[in-house]
Scaffold this motif. Sequence first.
Motif, PDB file in Angstrom:
ATOM      1  N   GLY A 276       0.807  -1.372   0.132  1.00 32.93           N
ATOM      2  CA  GLY A 276       0.134  -0.023   0.142  1.00 32.93           C
ATOM      3  C   GLY A 276       0.841   1.247   0.103  1.00 32.93           C
ATOM      4  O   GLY A 276       0.560   2.299  -0.749  1.00 32.93           O
ATOM      5  N   SER A 277       1.819   1.256   0.597  1.00 30.42           N
ATOM      6  CA  SER A 277       2.968   2.384   1.055  1.00 30.42           C
ATOM      7  C   SER A 277       3.220   2.665  -0.502  1.00 30.42           C
ATOM      8  O   SER A 277       3.516   3.952  -0.864  1.00 30.42           O
ATOM      9  CB  SER A 277       3.959   2.198   1.797  1.00 30.42           C
ATOM     10  N   ILE A 278       3.694   1.822  -1.208  1.00 39.24           N
ATOM     11  CA  ILE A 278       4.384   1.850  -2.564  1.00 39.24           C
ATOM     12  C   ILE A 278       3.437   2.641  -3.554  1.00 39.24           C
ATOM     13  O   ILE A 278       3.480   3.698  -4.191  1.00 39.24           O
ATOM     14  CB  ILE A 278       5.010   0.685  -3.131  1.00 39.24           C
ATOM     15  N   ALA A 279       2.022   1.979  -3.251  1.00 37.83           N
ATOM     16  CA  ALA A 279       0.871   2.346  -4.311  1.00 37.83           C
ATOM     17  C   ALA A 279       0.563   3.922  -3.719  1.00 37.83           C
ATOM     18  O   ALA A 279       0.633   4.769  -4.626  1.00 37.83           O
ATOM     19  CB  ALA A 279      -0.161   1.803  -4.069  1.00 37.83           C
ATOM     20  N   PHE A 280       0.763   4.172  -2.628  1.00 43.36           N
ATOM     21  CA  PHE A 280       0.550   5.585  -2.116  1.00 43.36           C
ATOM     22  C   PHE A 280       1.667   6.625  -2.826  1.00 43.36           C
ATOM     23  O   PHE A 280       1.426   7.822  -3.291  1.00 43.36           O
ATOM     24  CB  PHE A 280       0.427   5.803  -0.722  1.00 43.36           C
ATOM     25  N   VAL A 281       2.812   6.062  -2.568  1.00 47.37           N
ATOM     26  CA  VAL A 281       3.928   6.829  -3.131  1.00 47.37           C
ATOM     27  C   VAL A 281       3.780   6.999  -4.898  1.00 47.37           C
ATOM     28  O   VAL A 281       3.777   8.178  -5.362  1.00 47.37           O
ATOM     29  CB  VAL A 281       5.271   6.144  -2.958  1.00 47.37           C
ATOM     30  N   GLY A 282       3.449   5.847  -5.350  1.00 48.47           N
ATOM     31  CA  GLY A 282       3.272   6.111  -6.870  1.00 48.47           C
ATOM     32  C   GLY A 282       2.139   6.982  -7.221  1.00 48.47           C
ATOM     33  O   GLY A 282       2.358   7.595  -8.479  1.00 48.47           O
ATOM     34  N   GLY A 283       1.047   6.790  -6.724  1.00 48.34           N
ATOM     35  CA  GLY A 283      -0.084   7.501  -7.071  1.00 48.34           C
ATOM     36  C   GLY A 283       0.238   8.780  -6.705  1.00 48.34           C
ATOM     37  O   GLY A 283      -0.122   9.866  -7.867  1.00 48.34           O
ATOM     38  N   ALA A 284       0.632   9.243  -5.774  1.00 44.33           N
ATOM     39  CA  ALA A 284       0.841  10.698  -5.416  1.00 44.33           C
ATOM     40  C   ALA A 284       1.898  11.489  -6.395  1.00 44.33           C
ATOM     41  O   ALA A 284       1.967  12.470  -7.109  1.00 44.33           O
ATOM     42  CB  ALA A 284       1.511  10.901  -4.113  1.00 44.33           C
ATOM     43  N   MET A 285       2.796  10.626  -6.850  1.00 45.56           N
ATOM     44  CA  MET A 285       4.027  11.098  -7.887  1.00 45.56           C
ATOM     45  C   MET A 285       3.352  11.064  -9.173  1.00 45.56           C
ATOM     46  O   MET A 285       4.244  11.738  -9.929  1.00 45.56           O
ATOM     47  CB  MET A 285       5.428  10.113  -7.496  1.00 45.56           C
ATOM     48  N   MET A 286       2.383  10.323  -9.445  1.00 45.90           N
ATOM     49  CA  MET A 286       1.761  10.705 -10.832  1.00 45.90           C
ATOM     50  C   MET A 286       1.186  11.940 -10.823  1.00 45.90           C
ATOM     51  O   MET A 286       1.364  12.665 -12.037  1.00 45.90           O
ATOM     52  CB  MET A 286       1.066   9.357 -11.241  1.00 45.90           C
ATOM     53  N   ASN A 287       0.501  12.330  -9.849  1.00 42.90           N
ATOM     54  CA  ASN A 287      -0.192  13.672  -9.810  1.00 42.90           C
ATOM     55  C   ASN A 287       1.254  14.793  -9.741  1.00 42.90           C
ATOM     56  O   ASN A 287       0.773  15.770 -10.391  1.00 42.90           O
ATOM     57  CB  ASN A 287      -0.846  13.989  -8.434  1.00 42.90           C
ATOM     58  N   VAL A 288       2.234  14.564  -9.149  1.00 47.82           N
ATOM     59  CA  VAL A 288       2.936  15.435  -9.022  1.00 47.82           C
ATOM     60  C   VAL A 288       3.667  15.630 -10.442  1.00 47.82           C
ATOM     61  O   VAL A 288       3.786  16.660 -10.905  1.00 47.82           O
ATOM     62  CB  VAL A 288       4.375  15.036  -8.430  1.00 47.82           C
ATOM     63  N   TYR A 289       3.926  14.401 -11.380  1.00 45.04           N
ATOM     64  CA  TYR A 289       4.156  14.573 -12.755  1.00 45.04           C
ATOM     65  C   TYR A 289       3.228  15.332 -13.430  1.00 45.04           C
ATOM     66  O   TYR A 289       3.321  16.536 -14.366  1.00 45.04           O
ATOM     67  CB  TYR A 289       4.257  13.106 -13.322  1.00 45.04           C
ATOM     68  N   GLU A 290       1.951  15.505 -13.108  1.00 40.93           N
ATOM     69  CA  GLU A 290       0.799  16.147 -13.915  1.00 40.93           C
ATOM     70  C   GLU A 290       1.042  17.770 -13.503  1.00 40.93           C
ATOM     71  O   GLU A 290       0.954  18.551 -14.552  1.00 40.93           O
ATOM     72  CB  GLU A 290      -0.557  15.761 -13.458  1.00 40.93           C
ATOM     73  N   ARG A 291       1.209  17.935 -12.494  1.00 43.65           N
ATOM     74  CA  ARG A 291       1.243  19.198 -12.009  1.00 43.65           C
ATOM     75  C   ARG A 291       2.654  20.042 -12.168  1.00 43.65           C
ATOM     76  O   ARG A 291       2.742  21.191 -12.845  1.00 43.65           O
ATOM     77  CB  ARG A 291       1.317  19.501 -10.605  1.00 43.65           C
ATOM     78  N   LEU A 292       3.644  19.195 -12.214  1.00 44.50           N
ATOM     79  CA  LEU A 292       5.104  19.567 -12.717  1.00 44.50           C
ATOM     80  C   LEU A 292       5.137  19.683 -14.446  1.00 44.50           C
ATOM     81  O   LEU A 292       5.523  20.845 -14.975  1.00 44.50           O
ATOM     82  CB  LEU A 292       6.276  18.745 -12.370  1.00 44.50           C
ATOM     83  N   TYR A 293       4.590  18.927 -14.920  1.00 37.84           N
ATOM     84  CA  TYR A 293       4.327  19.228 -16.481  1.00 37.84           C
ATOM     85  C   TYR A 293       3.869  20.598 -16.703  1.00 37.84           C
ATOM     86  O   TYR A 293       4.332  21.087 -17.655  1.00 37.84           O
ATOM     87  CB  TYR A 293       3.533  17.925 -16.980  1.00 37.84           C
ATOM     88  N   GLN A 294       2.584  20.580 -16.183  1.00 38.22           N
ATOM     89  CA  GLN A 294       1.920  22.258 -16.566  1.00 38.22           C
ATOM     90  C   GLN A 294       2.759  23.080 -16.038  1.00 38.22           C
ATOM     91  O   GLN A 294       2.986  24.115 -16.922  1.00 38.22           O
ATOM     92  CB  GLN A 294       0.626  22.067 -15.666  1.00 38.22           C
ATOM     93  N   PHE A 295       3.741  23.204 -15.124  1.00 37.89           N
ATOM     94  CA  PHE A 295       4.486  24.279 -14.357  1.00 37.89           C
ATOM     95  C   PHE A 295       5.555  24.655 -15.398  1.00 37.89           C
ATOM     96  O   PHE A 295       5.666  25.554 -15.886  1.00 37.89           O
ATOM     97  CB  PHE A 295       4.836  24.124 -13.129  1.00 37.89           C
TER      98      PHE A 295
END
Lengths: 422, 402
Positions: A276-295
């Motif tokens: 679960g912890s790995i999934a939390f990290v992976g999911g959150a980091m995918m959103n980081v990618y989305e936000r960073l891509y835009q920035f």
Amino acid sequence: MRTIDDFTRPLEYLSPLDDPLGKIVREWAEEHVIPYRRSFDEDWKDHELIEPAFKVLMGELGLQRVLFPEDLGGWGLGHSNYAGTASYRLMEEVARADSGMAVAFGVVFWPLVMICMEPHVNRTLCEEFAPIFCNTTEPRFAANAMTEPQGGADIENFEIVKGSTIRTTAVLDGDEWVINGHKLWPTNSGGVCNLFGVVCTTNPGSEDPNDFAFIFVPADTPGVTQGPPYEKAGMAADKNGDIWFENVRVPAHYRAHGPGLDLLYFKEVITFGNMGSIAFVGGAMMNVYERLYQFVSEETYRGRPLKEHDAVAGVLADIARDIDIIRIVGYQYARMIDRPDLYGPRWDDEMVAKGRAYKYWACDRAIEDLGKAMNLMSTYGADRDWDVEKHWRDLKIVQLWMGGKQLCQAEVARWFFECETL
Amino acid sequence: MGDSKLFPHPREWAGELESSLAETLERWAESELMAKRLELKESYADLLEPAMRKLFLEIGLQRLLWPEEHGGDGHNRPSAALTAASALEQVARGDVGIAFALACLFALQQSVAMEGSVKSEACEELSPLIGSNDKLALVAPVLPLFRERPQATAKAVRGGWSVEAVGARPAAFGGNASLFAVLCSLEGSDHEMGILAVPAEAKGVEKGDPLKRTGLAADVHCPVSFSRVRVPEALAVALGPEECRAFAAWLFLGISACCVGAMFSAFEILREWGDNRVIKGRDNVFKENPLTASVMAEVAKEVSLSRILTWNLARMISLPEVYGPAGSEDNLVTALMIAHQVAQSAERATHQAMEMMASAGYAKEWNLERYWRDVKTLQLALGPYELAKMDVSRRFYRAVTL
């Protein structure tokens, strides 16, 4: 344009529920969480914004029922051979929106793993507790009460302390267990819990595995007191607090499996916690990618988008590389959970150690990458409006829980190098 | 009292002033902040602003670097860089945001008040604020983002300047500033750039809505716009690249010292944890376990080396006759490198301290996590490290197209 779905997954062994579950949860996240999550920090105590989103996910969509057998109102995931990969996708999608919600939701299943998963289903307890979760459209929470005041998650360090530091006691009195003790920090405590799984000892100070007991305690049992939630650096959706058990009486059959087996299967709980912890990290980091891509596409340096600067692109590449690898490793571990015939029992020391390794590696990579992402964003990196700092705060918590990095290191070294005194 | 004496710094550079001031500020941090924060948390109104008022006005740090003839304490020689570093360490131990406010003020003060180059008209304009007994002199630097163009332009008009900017982002204190230090590209001037001191109450200054941020609760952060804001000529506190770089070099020194102070506190919290927390069962505390002790050693190393580096930077700035003016290109790059190095060390040290403390590391009750959030937020005021490295390469490798 690239999206988060371009990050790699092992497509040949996804669960049959992967597509429908992923779609449902992503829609839920877009509608019920992402528009509101920047106000979650201030909602840490009351959950006025957070609770309605839980109600939709867990109660109305019914995802709090997934582990129970179908004939008891569940979705039968505990009987399936894809509990790992299906739940990984669920957790990843929820964590993309809010990893605090993901852990609160995921931990509902944590104590239930002890009784709902093949090959150690405790049918009596499934029948007893399924109505709490399956006969309602309201969100219902479960919690694992493990951590204790003095040694913290050190009680998870079974190979060394062998349960000898557990101070919460369970005494059999006729056909009832009488439980006394004080626990700290369980996810879904702080007043929201409906059902506790309590780590106890039947013989304080003993190192005998037979004296380790995992006993279910409904939260409304007389003698159970939940303290208010703690205020934390992040993860407002995850409430944590003190729990006191004072002469709490529950039926004798509320012990999950009995001497020896409680400790054995409890290690499977740790395995699922790591996944679960790995999934939390992976999911959150995918959103980081989305936000960073835009920035980095919008902000410019010398007249060009920031992402077109070679040195910046080098950092962006590192971040994307790590997200991709975290996702591959996470699904691989989920697959290992789904195929005990190939990889061994989920409670085996090897599975626990490898899960710890993947978990602390993923956390380390994510925290370093988040620091770099914030840095690339200059002063905007600290803004709540860009969401990256939220994930930074939240994932730091993932890195530190379940005994933190050093316990992970000890278990990994112990298994791979056969250390005898660690 | 704190543990800062454990960490080495070049003692021969610290005089009586630095030592006595550090002791005073250590007591201030403990009585005005540390003793109250469990109850008041990060409340600006109840904790941070009263502590700032005590520090800036009653103890009088906002007058420390100000010339005596303008109502200050007269410590306005380049050697004040050491005094500033010594003070900021102790202030940041109590609260990083308040220390950063002080660092921004020091950067502005050195622009106009250094002995030998005192800008008397500017001092006269600013003395009602800086010499005040009741008004906080909070300075919000508005510097280029992404190390590129200034965020504001200023046009020469009769008797002064007209400043324009839309939605500019100060490094800090946009919402509670009494003065903006705005780096502008200048039109109608011999200088391509300059820093103008813009009073917050000046006509045409519009503060945006406050932004929610990771850390530095003393910084009420918001964007700010300047619409034809008239600024008297005397408030051009820095003109030309060298004077602007001197402002930045002092700001970078301030950020370094703030990070060191934050690390003092993180160390103290960790030390207490290491003394008492049990690992592997009974009678085995963290500091006595080789695995945890090695991580704790890393934290101590980061604090020690960061302090030495910061004091060396202060020393370089304090001796222009040896190292050149604070605003030389070389000194700016040195300051930039040291500030990034120390900020990264602070990030690592607080990360590692949190690692040791597991759940207590992120519980607000233990106060460690606030330093972690603060040092990261402070680091971001330096701008992206990747772009800072271009400045370093330009200097060391004579790169010309970066």
